[in-house]
Design a protein around this motif. Structure first.
Motif, PDB file in Angstrom:
ATOM      1  N   GLU A 137       1.005  -1.163  -0.030  1.00  0.00           N
ATOM      2  CA  GLU A 137       0.030  -0.038   0.034  1.00  0.00           C
ATOM      3  C   GLU A 137       0.860   1.146   0.006  1.00  0.00           C
ATOM      4  O   GLU A 137       0.745   2.357  -0.661  1.00  0.00           O
ATOM      5  N   MET A 138       1.907   1.187   0.743  1.00  0.00           N
ATOM      6  CA  MET A 138       2.775   2.490   0.807  1.00  0.00           C
ATOM      7  C   MET A 138       3.476   2.675  -0.463  1.00  0.00           C
ATOM      8  O   MET A 138       3.584   3.806  -1.048  1.00  0.00           O
ATOM      9  N   ILE A 139       3.756   1.517  -1.061  1.00  0.00           N
ATOM     10  CA  ILE A 139       4.584   1.631  -2.332  1.00  0.00           C
ATOM     11  C   ILE A 139       3.518   2.277  -3.308  1.00  0.00           C
ATOM     12  O   ILE A 139       3.945   3.188  -4.152  1.00  0.00           O
ATOM     13  N   CYS A 140       2.515   1.915  -3.252  1.00  0.00           N
ATOM     14  CA  CYS A 140       1.529   2.281  -4.532  1.00  0.00           C
ATOM     15  C   CYS A 140       1.148   3.717  -3.946  1.00  0.00           C
ATOM     16  O   CYS A 140       0.581   4.556  -5.202  1.00  0.00           O
ATOM     17  N   GLY A 141       0.999   4.095  -2.781  1.00  0.00           N
ATOM     18  CA  GLY A 141       0.613   5.453  -2.409  1.00  0.00           C
ATOM     19  C   GLY A 141       1.646   6.440  -2.807  1.00  0.00           C
ATOM     20  O   GLY A 141       1.344   7.553  -3.196  1.00  0.00           O
ATOM     21  N   ALA A 142       3.041   6.052  -2.789  1.00  0.00           N
ATOM     22  CA  ALA A 142       4.137   7.060  -3.087  1.00  0.00           C
ATOM     23  C   ALA A 142       4.312   7.041  -4.589  1.00  0.00           C
ATOM     24  O   ALA A 142       4.472   8.084  -5.157  1.00  0.00           O
ATOM     25  N   SER A 166       5.533   0.709  -8.410  1.00  0.00           N
ATOM     26  CA  SER A 166       4.837  -0.740  -7.818  1.00  0.00           C
ATOM     27  C   SER A 166       4.600  -1.776  -8.944  1.00  0.00           C
ATOM     28  O   SER A 166       4.782  -2.928  -8.579  1.00  0.00           O
ATOM     29  N   LEU A 167       4.390  -1.439 -10.285  1.00  0.00           N
ATOM     30  CA  LEU A 167       4.041  -2.519 -11.037  1.00  0.00           C
ATOM     31  C   LEU A 167       5.444  -3.398 -11.581  1.00  0.00           C
ATOM     32  O   LEU A 167       5.119  -4.579 -11.514  1.00  0.00           O
ATOM     33  N   TYR A 168       6.526  -2.890 -11.410  1.00  0.00           N
ATOM     34  CA  TYR A 168       7.845  -3.602 -11.546  1.00  0.00           C
ATOM     35  C   TYR A 168       7.964  -4.748 -10.847  1.00  0.00           C
ATOM     36  O   TYR A 168       7.916  -5.882 -11.065  1.00  0.00           O
ATOM     37  N   PRO A 169       8.054  -4.441  -9.486  1.00  0.00           N
ATOM     38  CA  PRO A 169       8.195  -5.583  -8.487  1.00  0.00           C
ATOM     39  C   PRO A 169       7.042  -6.322  -8.206  1.00  0.00           C
ATOM     40  O   PRO A 169       7.091  -7.531  -8.058  1.00  0.00           O
ATOM     41  N   GLY A 216      -5.236   0.107  -5.726  1.00  0.00           N
ATOM     42  CA  GLY A 216      -6.321   1.195  -5.560  1.00  0.00           C
ATOM     43  C   GLY A 216      -6.144   2.168  -4.140  1.00  0.00           C
ATOM     44  O   GLY A 216      -6.419   3.081  -4.036  1.00  0.00           O
ATOM     45  N   LEU A 217      -6.039   1.058  -3.018  1.00  0.00           N
ATOM     46  CA  LEU A 217      -6.069   1.836  -1.809  1.00  0.00           C
ATOM     47  C   LEU A 217      -4.830   2.764  -1.514  1.00  0.00           C
ATOM     48  O   LEU A 217      -5.166   3.914  -0.906  1.00  0.00           O
ATOM     49  N   GLY A 218      -3.680   2.402  -1.990  1.00  0.00           N
ATOM     50  CA  GLY A 218      -2.537   3.079  -1.983  1.00  0.00           C
ATOM     51  C   GLY A 218      -2.832   4.471  -2.558  1.00  0.00           C
ATOM     52  O   GLY A 218      -2.415   5.564  -2.035  1.00  0.00           O
ATOM     53  N   VAL A 219      -3.578   4.706  -4.193  1.00  0.00           N
ATOM     54  CA  VAL A 219      -3.557   5.767  -4.525  1.00  0.00           C
ATOM     55  C   VAL A 219      -4.644   6.544  -3.962  1.00  0.00           C
ATOM     56  O   VAL A 219      -4.398   7.746  -3.901  1.00  0.00           O
TER      57      VAL A 219
END
Length: 596
Positions: free
Chosen positions: A114-119, A124-127, A302-305
Motif C-alpha cells: 500500500e505504501m509503495i502504491c501510495g508513493a 509498484s508494477l515492476y516488483p 487502489g487503496l494506496g492511490v
C-alpha cells in the motif's frame, strides 16, 4: 499537491489490534514477527517510499517511458530507485526463504505494498508483477525451473511478467492464438503476440521472465487447451547469467491515460524458447495462481492511490481559504476561512477517509487469512482461511478499486479548478487509479466470479467463513451502549445481504441472467457489510482503549467518529443495493439491441 505520508498509526492498529481474535492469528511459524519487528519494517518502508519513490511520482508521469529500437527506457531516476529498492531487500520481503526471500507475513507485506502504491503506483508494477510470477512458478514449475529462476526473481535481480491478452481476446482467453511447438530437448518454441503487458520491457533488471499462455499443436479448443510457458528475454548461460537473446521483443509501448511511468508493452515472441509450467492444457489453473495473487494486490494498489489522494485533499482543504463558515467566522486573522470548515468539503473528506480506513481494515483481515492458509498448523483454520480468501478476492479487487477512483475524483473536486490542471498533481491520481478497475479481470468480471462461482461453490460453504463471524459479532454486541446504533445499522445491512444471497441463489438457478444482473450490486453490498463489520469492531476496541486511558486518545476518538460517519452516511447505500437486486433483470434487459 502530492504530499503522501504513510498512515503508520492506522496500519499498526489494523495489524496488531483490529483482527486480534479473528481465528487466523497465533501462527507458530510467524511468532518471530513481533509488533516491534514489524513496526520497524513499516517505518523503514515508509522512509523509502516517502524519500525515494514519492519524488519520482510526478516527474515519472510527466516524462513517461520511451522506446528506442525496441529498447524501453523508464523515466529518469527509476533505475536508481529500483536498485535501492532491491538492495534494501524490499523486493524479497514476502518471498519464500527457500529462494532467498525474507518470509514476512502477508499481513505486513500488504501494508508495505500500500505504501509503495501510495508513493508511486507506476513503480509498484515492476516488483509487483514479479511477485505474482514467482508465486505461479513456485506453485507449478518443475524443480529445474525453480532452481534456475526463483532465486533471481525473488531478489528482484530478474523481473517477471504475465502474458495473457492478445489483440482479439481479453477476458475470453479461449480464443488466443499464440502457439507453442515441442522440441526434442523438452523445450518449446513459442510464436505469437501479446498486448497490454505490464513491465514487458524495461531497463531496470538484467533479465525479464515472461509467463506466457499459448496453445500446443494438438490442444483442445477453448480454455481447456491453454498451457503456460516460461519464456526468458535472454536464455541463461551455464553459469546462470543472461546469455543469448531469445526472440522476445517489444513492438511498441501503449500511450495510456495513466501509469505513464509503467511500461505497458506490445510483445512479440518469434520462435522463442520456453518451458512448460505445470501440465499441458492446464495453463489456466497455473495462471490463476498468479492472477488471484495479483487481484488482491490490485485492490491494494487502489487503496494506496486513494490514500495519497485523500492526503492531498486534506492538505488543500486546510490551506485554501474561501468564504466564511456557515456557523460564524473561524479564522478572523485570514481574509476567509479554510475550506475544511464547510460541510460539503467535510462530506467529501470524511467519505474518502472512511473508504480508505474501511478498505485497509478489510485488507488486514484478508491478509491474515492468506497467512493462515499458508502457515497454520491447524487444518480447520487453513480450510476456513482458504474459503475466506476465495470469497473475498473479487471483493478486494473490485470494491477497493471502485472506491479508489471515487476517492481520486473527490480529491479533484476538493481542489476545484486547481484540481483539474496538472500543476496540482491530483488529477494524476484519477488517471492512475482508473486502470485498476479494468486489468486483472474487469470489476464486472469480479462480480460475476463472486455470484457465479464463489456463492454456489460447495453448497455455499465459502459464505460461512464470512457470515458466521459477522453474525456472532452482532449477537454478542447487540445490547445498550455507545455501539448500539452501529450494531443496529450493521444488523440491517447484514439482513439485506442474507436476503439478497437467497434471492440470487433462487433466481439464478432458473435464469443465469438474473444472477448476472445482480452481480455488481451484490458485490458492493457484501463489501459494505464487511466494511461495517470492521468499523464496528474498530469502534468497540476504541471505546475500550479510551476507557483505559493513555496517550493515544485522539487516535481512538477519531476512529469512533469515522465509524459514526460511515454508519450514518455510507452504509445506507446497502439498502439501495438490495432494492436494485430485488428489482431483478427485467428493466435491465428489456430494451431491444437496436434501440440503443
Amino acid at each position: 499537491m502530492q504530499v503522501y505520508e504513510a498512515p503508520l498509526r492506522d496500519m499498526r492498529f489494523v495489524l496488531n489490534e483490529l483482527h486480534e481474535d479473528d481465528g487466523f492469528g497465533g501462527i507458530a511459524a510467524l511468532a518471530e514477527f513481533t509488533p516491534d519487528l514489524t513496526g520497524a519494517v513499516l517505518e523503514e518502508a515508509a522512509r523509502i517510499c516517502q524519500e525515494v519513490l514519492l519524488p519520482l511520482n510526478r516527474s515519472g508521469d510527466e516524462e513517461g517511458c520511451h522506446i528506442e529500437n525496441g529498447v524501453v527506457r523508464t523515466p529518469k531516476g527509476f533505475a536508481d530507485a529500483y536498485s535501492q529498492f532491491v538492495e534494501g531487500g524490499w523486493a524479497s520481503l514476502a518471498g519464500d526463504p527457500q529462494w532467498g526471500g525474507q518470509g514476512l507475513p502477508e499481513a505486513v507485506n500488504k501494508l508495505v505494498e500500500e505504501m509503495i502504491c501510495g508513493a508511486n503506483v507506476s513503480f509498484s508494477l515492476y516488483p509487483g508483477l514479479t511477485h505474482g510470477a514467482t508465486t505461479a512458478l513456485a506453485g507449478h514449475g518443475s524443480e529445474d525451473l525453480k532452481q534456475a529462476y526463483l532465486p533471481k526473481m525473488t531478489s528482484g535481480q530478474w523481473s517477471g511478467t504475465m502474458c495473457l491478452t492478445e489483440a482479439h481476446c481479453g477476458t475470453d482467453l479461449g480464443m488466443l492464438r499464440t502457439r507453442a511447438v515441442p522440441q526434442g530437448d523438452g523445450s518449446y518454441r513459442l510464436t505469437g503476440s501479446k498486448i497490454f503487458i505490464s513491465a514487458g520491457e524495461h531497463d531496470l533488471t538484467e533479465n525479464i521472465v515472461h509467463l506466457v499462455l499459448a496453445r500446443l499443436p494438438d490442444a483442445p479448443e477453448g480454455t481447456k487447451g491453454i498451457s503456460l510457458f516460461l519464456v526468458p528475454k535472454y536464455l541463461p548461460n551455464a553459469d546462470g547469467a543472461p546469455g543469448a537473446a531469445n526472440g522476445v521483443s517489444c513492438a511498441a509501448i501503449e500511450h495510456k491515460m495513466g501509469l505513464k511511468a509503467s511500461a505497458t508493452c506490445q510483445m512479440n515472441f518469434e520462435e522463442s524458447t520456453g518451458w512448460l509450467v505445470g501440465e499441458p492444457n492446464k495453463g489456466m489453473a497455473a495462471m490463476f495462481t498468479m492472477m488471484n495473487t495479483e487481484r488482491v494486490s490490485v485492490g491494494i494498489q487502489g487503496l494506496g492511490v486513494a490514500e495519497a489522494a485523500y492526503q492531498a485533499a486534506v492538505w488543500y482543504a486546510k490551506e485554501r481559504v474561501q468564504g466564511r463558515s456557515l456557523s460564524g467566522v473561524k479564522r478572523p486573522d485570514l481574509p476567509a476561512d479554510p475550506i475544511i470548515v464547510h460541510p460539503d468539503v467535510r462530506r467529501m473528506l470524511m467519505t474518502m477517509r472512511c473508504w480508505n480506513e474501511g478498505c485497509r481494515a478489510i485488507s488486514g483481515w484478508v491478509s491474515r487469512a492468506l497467512d493462515a492458509e499458508k502457515y497454520s498448523d491447524d487444518s480447520e483454520v487453513r480450510a476456513r482461511a482458504e474459503d475466506f480468501v476465495a470469497l473475498m478476492t473479487p471483493v478486494v479487487k473490485a470494491l477497493f478499486t471502485d472506491l479508489a477512483f471515487d476517492t481520486a475524483n473527490l480529491a479533484v473536486q476538493c481542489y476545484g479548478g486547481h484540481g483539474y490542471i496538472r500543476e496540482s498533481g491530483v488529477e494524476q491520481y484519477v488517471r492512475d487509479s482508473r486502470i485498476a478497475m479494468i486489468y486483472e479481470g474487469t470489476n464486472g468480471v469480479q462480480a460475476l466470479d463472486l455470484v457465479g462461482r464463489k456463492l454456489p461453490a460447495h453448497m455455499g460453504r465459502y459464505l460461512r467463513s464470512f457470515f458466521h463471524p459477522v453474525s456472532a459479532f452482532i449477537e454478542e454486541n447487540g445490547g445498550e451502549g455507545p455501539l448500539q446504533p452501529m450494531i443496529v445499522g450493521l444488523n440491517q445491512a447484514f439482513g439485506a445481504l442474507q436476503l439478497a444471497t437467497g434471492m440470487i441463489a433462487q433466481r439464478g438457478l432458473k435464469d443465469p441472467e438474473e444472477a448476472g444482473a445482480a452481480a455488481t450490486d451484490y458485490l458492493r453490498l457484501l463489501g459494505l457489510v464487511a466494511m461495517g463489520y470492521c468499523f464496528a469492531r474498530a469502534a468497540k476496541i476504541s471505546v475500550a482503549r479510551l476507557a483505559e486511558g493513555g496517550d493515544d486518545a485522539a487516535f481512538y476518538k477519531a476512529k469512533i467518529d469515522t465509524a459514526a460517519f460511515f454508519f450514518d452516511r455510507l452504509l445506507p447505500q446497502a439498502t439501495a443495493c438490495f432494492l436494485a437486486i430485488k428489482a431483478g433483470k427485467k428493466s435491465m434487459m428489456a430494451l431491444e439491441d437496436e434501440a440503443f
